[in-house]
Scaffold this motif. Structure first.
Motif: not given
Length: 84
Positions: A24-34
């Protein structure tokens, strides 16, 4: 603490059910709850959790140290799979 329901929650459940799942690799914008979503999922679905943040400024690994850490984690994961 009650977390907001997110799209990733259902994705994580389906990911865990898949016997042929990839890492599992999780990427995304900062501060969205990942991180909160992943940690909440892990705490509710696994007995043991290894958490590391390789993007953290406090995580200062040389390549050799990082390789040793990854080798250790892979070894422990393999042990867990053998005995589960």
């Amino acid at each position: 603490m009650e977390l907001l329901k997110r799209k990733i929650d259902d994705y994580l459940v389906n990911w865990k059910k898949n016997s042929e799942r990839n890492p599992l690799i999780v990427k995304g914008a900062r501060q969205i709850g990942k991180t909160a979503s992943i940690r909440h999922f892990a705490e509710n679905n696994y007995k043991n959790i290894i958490y590391t943040d390789l993007n953290s400024e406090s995580t200062c690994f040389e390549n050799r140290q990082l390789q040793k850490l990854l080798d250790f984690i892979i070894c422990k994961v393999d042990e867990c799979i053998k005995y589960s």
